[in-house]
Enzyme design. Structure first.
Site, PDB file in Angstrom:
ATOM      1  N   GLU A 436     -23.581  43.463  43.058  1.00 51.73           N
ATOM      2  CA  GLU A 436     -22.830  44.738  43.877  1.00 51.73           C
ATOM      3  C   GLU A 436     -21.521  44.856  43.524  1.00 51.73           C
ATOM      4  O   GLU A 436     -20.611  44.819  44.634  1.00 51.73           O
ATOM      5  CB  GLU A 436     -23.168  44.564  45.230  1.00 51.73           C
ATOM      6  CG  GLU A 436     -24.785  44.752  45.371  1.00 51.73           C
ATOM      7  CD  GLU A 436     -25.006  44.684  46.987  1.00 51.73           C
ATOM      8  OE1 GLU A 436     -24.181  44.765  47.641  1.00 51.73           O
ATOM      9  OE2 GLU A 436     -26.333  44.791  47.340  1.00 51.73           O
ATOM     10  N   GLU A 512     -32.375  42.358  44.198  1.00 50.99           N
ATOM     11  CA  GLU A 512     -32.252  41.970  45.633  1.00 50.99           C
ATOM     12  C   GLU A 512     -33.319  42.957  46.404  1.00 50.99           C
ATOM     13  O   GLU A 512     -33.006  44.232  46.407  1.00 50.99           O
ATOM     14  CB  GLU A 512     -31.078  41.892  46.088  1.00 50.99           C
ATOM     15  CG  GLU A 512     -30.532  41.044  47.149  1.00 50.99           C
ATOM     16  CD  GLU A 512     -28.897  41.089  47.160  1.00 50.99           C
ATOM     17  OE1 GLU A 512     -28.149  40.495  46.460  1.00 50.99           O
ATOM     18  OE2 GLU A 512     -28.690  41.347  48.569  1.00 50.99           O
TER      19      GLU A 512
HETATM   20  C1  GAL Z   1     -26.482  42.660  49.866  1.00 52.79           C
HETATM   21  C2  GAL Z   1     -25.745  41.514  49.219  1.00 52.79           C
HETATM   22  C3  GAL Z   1     -25.968  40.299  49.857  1.00 52.79           C
HETATM   23  C4  GAL Z   1     -26.106  40.209  51.414  1.00 52.79           C
HETATM   24  C5  GAL Z   1     -27.248  41.289  51.670  1.00 52.79           C
HETATM   25  C6  GAL Z   1     -27.614  41.424  53.170  1.00 52.79           C
HETATM   26  O1  GAL Z   1     -26.071  43.898  49.647  1.00 52.79           O
HETATM   27  O2  GAL Z   1     -25.577  41.515  47.820  1.00 52.79           O
HETATM   28  O3  GAL Z   1     -25.072  39.339  49.538  1.00 52.79           O
HETATM   29  O4  GAL Z   1     -24.889  40.554  51.874  1.00 52.79           O
HETATM   30  O5  GAL Z   1     -26.834  42.545  51.164  1.00 52.79           O
HETATM   31  O6  GAL Z   1     -28.444  42.455  53.232  1.00 52.79           O
END
Ligand code: GAL
Length: 649
Positions: A436, A512
């Site tokens: 991100e 993710e």
């Molecule tokens: C994502 C990020 C992670 C964590 C997660 C929580 O956007 O890449 O590191 O912050 O959100 O939902």
């Protein structure tokens, strides 16, 4: 006559044993360390009196002992990734532990088997952070990134007799350097590596398996050597490379002269007949013993563990391990070990892997940084695939004092180190160059991604490169998504179809996913799906119906990752809870650890664990019964009988 021959043989074996031991000695500097939080400018001096300092053992995380406080790295910022427009108080964002500030470690050491023609290096598996290392009062080197392994040649800084050398390490952490608990200090191991002047350097071998089939595997071994110019020439060196099976039996060997190769690098190809493959189902390991020979004597012995396996990505068809389509049933994991903090602990890491494998997990993304060697070794031995990550930010900050400060000067060095360190480990199947990053949103962002991907592919062309992207429109527009070898998307399953249509790779990864929030054993009524729900007790419902404004529930995502032929699986955020990021309780001290884990901070599964297990661990039956929503039942809503049951039964 026979007796004399036997005596000579025994002498030779005994002697070569001693010689072998002296060729290369590696010791871990675990004991005898002194530690202080005071920033005393004289601490690096060899004669400095550190008797008043605390005695510690390494690995040591100075901050995990507490005390917790809302003022420890309180960040008054807007977390733009989470959609915050105005700065607000974030008390527990990095765990509320006292990791900010300076810490000094001191020790002294004798170099084992010392003589003036030895080379001595010191290796840190990770030091949090901004390490400056001194040997006998002189600076040996610096390393900013707190997660990466680095090493320095300290030969010229040693005492003449190799004894009683002082070692001092200064570390400094800043407020707003992280988005989660980073840990503090020498939280990973420190090693001394002693070799002859002519030797195989640290990470000097690169073992690949360019051809693998049932009958044989071609094993290519590249081996670098270093030797003092002037004293020797390439013609003086030979390398005997021996491949051994799991039991240590030699199964292939080859000997070559260095002057047949260029750049002081041997390049040998050996054949292993009927190879037993490394697989998540059966993690078979082989090893290479490299014997460096000068004028007929062995002067270095270097061992490399590796596996024989085939990984392939076929557009439209998926990811294949040893010819079998395997979907990533993956989880993202931060490096901390809950109550143990950042201090690396082999047993705790292996316990995490066991718990995850029991749930059906086959891969871990080491979000968002370089893992400890103990994790990679355990993954090799236990059959867990790894996606090894480098950075959470590049040059454009997410947090004021994050890696952005060092990116321009250090990114290449950091990528090279992590790739060299882990490119022989069969568990590592993918590299992640970022997560991100804000470069997603600038027109030149794809250039930075290409710069990093090129470095990875230059150093290891055998694995795939991905990047966790959460801004599809921006990365379609600037070319970053199209440029990546594997387009990884964070929290965008509902856009996979569109991404597939727009991108050239014909492969999508859920880099993710989910970010469901829950607290083990806390049941909220009525049982309703909610986004960013908050309660007075700072918990989230264990019924697993709560998520963040950008995220989902597990079952929202399954369909995409299971059914789309071009989707190679997902990495759920997160396998275990971690210290820091207490979303949605951003400002609600004493909240200071995450609610995202499928397993809690102590390693005890939440209810969600059994949902994943019923779906992912199809070889086992799962029956998990949760407390009933009595109120819901009374209202006649029978969907509130909560049961996770194997989907295949
Ligand atoms: C994502 C990020 C992670 C964590 C997660 C929580 O956007 O890449 O590191 O912050 O959100 O939902």
């Amino acid at each position: 006559m026979k007796k004399a021959a036997l005596f000579l043989t025994i002498c030779f074996v005994a002697l070569s044993g001693i010689v072998t031991a002296q060729n290369r000695t590696e010791i871990t500097l675990e004991k005898g360390w002194k530690f202080t939080r005071e920033d005393n400018v004289a601490s690096q001096n060899r004669d400095f009196d550190d008797r008043g300092w605390q005695s510690v053992r390494i690995p040591h995380d100075w901050a995990i002992y507490g005390p917790f406080s809302p003022t420890n790295d309180r960040q008054d910022v807007a977390i733009t990734q989470d959609g915050q427009k105005e700065a607000m108080e974030h008390a527990g964002r990095t765990g509320g532990l006292p990791f900010v500030g300076v810490g000094w470690y001191r020790n002294s050491f004798d170099v084992p088997h010392f003589s003036t023609d030895k080379k001595v290096s010191i290796q840190f598996d990770g030091a949090m952070s901004n390490a400056v290392v001194y040997v006998n009062g002189k600076e040996a080197g610096q390393w900013h990134n707190g997660y990466n392994t680095f090493h320095f040649d300290i030969t010229n800084l040693l005492n003449k007799d190799g004894k009683n050398n002082s070692l001092a390490v200064r570390l400094e952490n800043f407020t707003e350097q992280s988005r989660w608990y980073p840990g503090a200090g020498l939280y990973r191991n420190v090693h001394l590596v002693v070799t002859n002047e002519s030797h195989i350097p640290i990470w000097g071998t690169y073992v690949t398996t360019p051809r693998v089939n049932d009958e044989f595997a071609e094993v290519n071994v590249k081996t670098k050597i270093e030797y003092p110019t002037g004293d020797a020439t390439a013609a003086d060196f030979e390398l005997e490379t021996i491949i051994k099976d799991t039991e240590g039996n030699p199964i292939a060997q080859q000997i070559d002269r260095l002057d047949n190769f260029s750049d002081n690098e041997f390049n040998q190809s050996l054949i292993v007949m009927n190879p037993v493959l490394w697989d998540v189902l059966k993690p078979n390991l082989y090893s290479v013993e490299s014997k460096l020979i000068k004028a007929g004597s062995v002067i270095d012995n270097y061992n490399t563990t590796f596996g024989i396996r085939n990984i392939e990505i076929i557009p439209d068809k998926g990811f294949f391990l040893n010819g079998r389509r395997v979907n990533f049933k993956g989880v993202c994991m931060h490096h901390d070990l809950g109550p143990l903090g950042g201090a690396v602990n082999d047993a705790a890491i292996r316990r995490q892997i066991r718990i995850l494998q029991e749930m059906g997990v086959n891969a871990i993304r080491t979000s968002h940084n370089m893992p400890a060697p103990e994790l990679v070794k355990a993954a090799d031995e236990m059959g867990m695939m790894l996606a090894v990550e480098t950075f959470d930010e590049w040059g454009i900050p997410k947090v004021k004092n994050g890696y952005n400060k060092y990116f321009d000067d250090w990114a290449e060095k950091d990528v090279v180190n992590v790739v060299h360190h882990y490119r022989n480990n069969p568990s590592v199947v993918m590299w992640f160059i970022g997560n991100e990053v804000n470069e997603q949103s600038v027109m030149w962002g794809a250039r930075v991604a290409r710069f990093l991907q090129d470095i990875v592919q230059r150093e290891d062309p055998t694995r795939f490169v991905s990047n966790g992207m959460d801004r599809p429109d921006a990365v379609f527009a600037n070319g970053m998504a199209a440029m990546m070898e594997v387009a990884g998307f964070n929290y965008r399953p509902f856009r996979y179809k569109e991404a597939y249509g727009r991108l050239p790779q014909q492969i999508i990864l859920g880099a993710e996913t989910a970010s469901t929030v829950s607290s083990r054993g806390v049941y909220k009524f009525p049982v309703e799906r909610k986004s960013m729900a908050k309660y007075d007790d700072h918990q989230s419902s264990s019924y697993d119906v709560e998520h963040c404004s950008w995220s989902d529930l597990p079952e929202d995502n399954f369909v995409y990752h299971d059914d789309l032929p071009y989707c190679i699986g997902e990495f759920v955020w997160t396998g275990f809870d971690y210290l820091g990021e207490p979303t949605p309780y951003y400002s609600d001290w004493p909240s200071h650890s995450s609610l995202f884990g499928i397993v809690d901070l102590a390693g005890i599964p939440k209810d969600r664990y059994y949902l994943y297990r019923s779906h992912w661990n199809a070889d086992e039956e799962t029956l998990h019964i949760l407390p009933l929503d009595v109120e819901g039942q009374r209202r006649g809503d029978h969907s509130c009988v909560c049961l996770h049951q194997s989907s295949h039964r």
